[in-house]
Design a protein around this motif. Structure first.
Motif, PDB file in Angstrom:
ATOM      1  N   VAL A   1       5.723   6.766  16.805  1.00 12.33           N
ATOM      2  CA  VAL A   1       5.173   6.684  15.624  1.00 12.33           C
ATOM      3  C   VAL A   1       4.106   5.393  15.635  1.00 12.33           C
ATOM      4  N   ALA A   2       3.051   5.443  15.355  1.00 13.12           N
ATOM      5  CA  ALA A   2       2.236   4.255  15.409  1.00 13.12           C
ATOM      6  C   ALA A   2       1.736   3.939  14.001  1.00 13.12           C
ATOM      7  N   ALA A   3       1.800   2.369  13.915  1.00 10.94           N
ATOM      8  CA  ALA A   3       1.372   1.997  12.327  1.00 10.94           C
ATOM      9  C   ALA A   3       0.584   0.752  12.525  1.00 10.94           C
ATOM     10  N   THR A   4      -0.370   0.498  11.454  1.00  9.44           N
ATOM     11  CA  THR A   4      -1.081  -0.757  11.365  1.00  9.44           C
ATOM     12  C   THR A   4      -0.217  -1.945  10.981  1.00  9.44           C
ATOM     13  N   TYR A   5      -0.878  -3.063  10.975  1.00  5.61           N
ATOM     14  CA  TYR A   5      -0.337  -4.340  10.833  1.00  5.61           C
ATOM     15  C   TYR A   5       0.447  -4.438   9.321  1.00  5.61           C
ATOM     16  N   THR A   6      -0.391  -4.388   8.376  1.00 13.89           N
ATOM     17  CA  THR A   6      -0.034  -4.403   7.048  1.00 13.89           C
ATOM     18  C   THR A   6       1.214  -3.237   6.814  1.00 13.89           C
ATOM     19  N   VAL A   7       0.927  -2.097   7.148  1.00 17.79           N
ATOM     20  CA  VAL A   7       2.058  -1.102   6.839  1.00 17.79           C
ATOM     21  C   VAL A   7       3.380  -1.423   7.536  1.00 17.79           C
ATOM     22  N   ILE A   8       3.328  -1.821   8.927  1.00 15.62           N
ATOM     23  CA  ILE A   8       4.406  -2.234   9.414  1.00 15.62           C
ATOM     24  C   ILE A   8       5.084  -3.443   8.974  1.00 15.62           C
ATOM     25  N   GLY A   9       4.318  -4.418   8.358  1.00 16.06           N
ATOM     26  CA  GLY A   9       4.908  -5.576   7.745  1.00 16.06           C
ATOM     27  C   GLY A   9       5.356  -5.507   6.338  1.00 16.06           C
ATOM     28  N   TYR A  10       4.867  -4.609   5.673  1.00 18.57           N
ATOM     29  CA  TYR A  10       5.179  -4.813   4.440  1.00 18.57           C
ATOM     30  C   TYR A  10       5.905  -3.364   3.678  1.00 18.57           C
ATOM     31  N   PHE A  11       5.554  -2.062   4.388  1.00 19.43           N
ATOM     32  CA  PHE A  11       5.807  -1.087   3.983  1.00 19.43           C
ATOM     33  C   PHE A  11       7.074  -0.313   4.811  1.00 19.43           C
ATOM     34  N   LEU A  12       6.777  -0.034   6.133  1.00 20.60           N
ATOM     35  CA  LEU A  12       7.586   0.543   6.852  1.00 20.60           C
ATOM     36  C   LEU A  12       9.092   0.460   7.121  1.00 20.60           C
ATOM     37  N   PRO A  13       9.532  -1.052   7.391  1.00 22.42           N
ATOM     38  CA  PRO A  13      10.710  -1.187   7.847  1.00 22.42           C
ATOM     39  C   PRO A  13      11.777  -0.473   6.973  1.00 22.42           C
ATOM     40  N   MET A  14      11.754  -0.517   5.580  1.00 23.92           N
ATOM     41  CA  MET A  14      12.929   0.050   4.960  1.00 23.92           C
ATOM     42  C   MET A  14      13.053   1.426   5.319  1.00 23.92           C
ATOM     43  N   HIS A  15      11.950   2.214   5.399  1.00 26.39           N
ATOM     44  CA  HIS A  15      11.838   3.803   5.605  1.00 26.39           C
ATOM     45  C   HIS A  15      12.427   3.825   7.025  1.00 26.39           C
ATOM     46  N   ILE A  16      12.038   3.196   7.946  1.00 24.68           N
ATOM     47  CA  ILE A  16      12.546   3.302   9.267  1.00 24.68           C
ATOM     48  C   ILE A  16      14.077   3.248   9.283  1.00 24.68           C
TER      49      ILE A  16
END
Length: 302
Positions: A96-111
């Motif tokens: 899974v690839a993600a951009t800076y903003t997404v990986i910093g502010y959106f994705l961690p909880m969902h992962i």
């Protein structure tokens, strides 16, 4: 008498945004409904959860402790609501690839949720810019990506937006614009402006500025969201950014307020992207299915 989930959600929104008025806007309800819910909640738990100040609502020590419990309760309720989809027996590796903003502010909880829901699924994360993600998807280095879907124009890729994060004006506490009944891009253009550039934020913002008769008076361009936050909180400029990256306090403990703009400013769309005509593996289906369930999207076949 016990408290309700509605009261918890109103409490959390007020705690995060620091103002009843902002919580009401975010929840699309009246300020009186938020005020009543918080007062009733304080009566039920028997302690004051907020200190009321001229600038907003500050959590008490008991309020901070209660907020931690509220997060846990709402998290469990959310998980219980979204459990009935792809089998937890799905296994394999998913790139899974993600951009800076997404990986910093959106994705961690969902992962974290995905890893608990699918313990046999090995999710490998890669932070890349949009161009590298597009190239990697087409070269089969990545199975799927999470990024700002509004920036994807490549016809060889399929996108699916899962959530839109509203963009608002950030200003320091007691800024004169907070006293106005309406604020638009004209008023913003008269202020020193902090321009975020990471994840093509500058390009996105210039799109809606170009549709107006005004231009931002940029005094700083930066790739750092925290730099924008501190500059705004310290009264050095204003910015237009999404709710997803907003926090009511800077690192120095100074307050940041938000204002709804009367001019149309598009939301920041976050979602998935994959190579067109991809054959969805069970791992990809599980990943996509999670986001469809979590954000109430209609299920479709990959």
């Amino acid at each position: 008498m016990g408290f309700s989930l509605r009261q918890l959600r109103y409490f959390v929104a007020t705690a995060e945004l620091g103002q009843i008025s902002q919580a009401a806007v975010d929840l699309s309800i009246s300020q009186s409904a938020v005020t009543t819910a918080i007062k009733d909640l304080e009566q039920i738990v028997g302690v004051g959860l907020f200190t009321r100040t001229p600038h907003g609502m500050d959590l008490t020590a008991a309020g901070r402790q209660f907020l931690s419990h509220a997060y846990d309760i709402l998290k469990k309720v959310d998980e219980a609501t979204h459990l009935n989809f792809v089998s937890s027996e799905v296994e394999g590796t998913l790139s899974v690839a993600a951009t800076y903003t997404v990986i910093g502010y959106f994705l961690p909880m969902h992962i974290e949720r995905l890893r608990r829901l699918f313990p046999k699924l090995n999710i490998q994360l890669f932070e890349q810019n949009r161009e590298s993600i597009e190239e990697g998807l087409l070269a089969n280095r990545y199975d799927i990506s999470v990024l700002l879907t509004s920036n994807i124009l490549n016809p060889q890729l399929v996108t699916e937006t899962v959530v839109g994060s509203a963009r608002r004006l950030w200003v320091p506490a007691q800024h004169p614009l907070l006293q106005r009944d309406e604020v638009g891009l004209r008023e913003v253009s008269e202020e020193p402006y902090i321009m975020l550039t990471v994840d093509e934020a500058a390009h996105s913002s210039l799109k809606y500025w170009s549709m107006s008769s005004y231009q931002p008076r940029v005094m700083l361009r930066t790739t750092s969201v925290e730099a924008v936050r501190s500059m705004v909180a310290n009264g050095l400029g204003v910015a237009i950014l999404s709710d997803m990256v907003h926090r009511p306090w800077s690192l120095e403990g100074r307050r940041i307020e938000t204002i709804n703009l009367k001019d149309h400013v598009p939301a920041m769309d976050i979602g998935l992207a994959w190579r067109a005509n991809s054959t969805f593996t069970p791992a990809m289906q599980a990943f996509r299915g999670y986001f469809q369930q979590a954000f109430g999207l209609p299920g479709t076949n990959g």
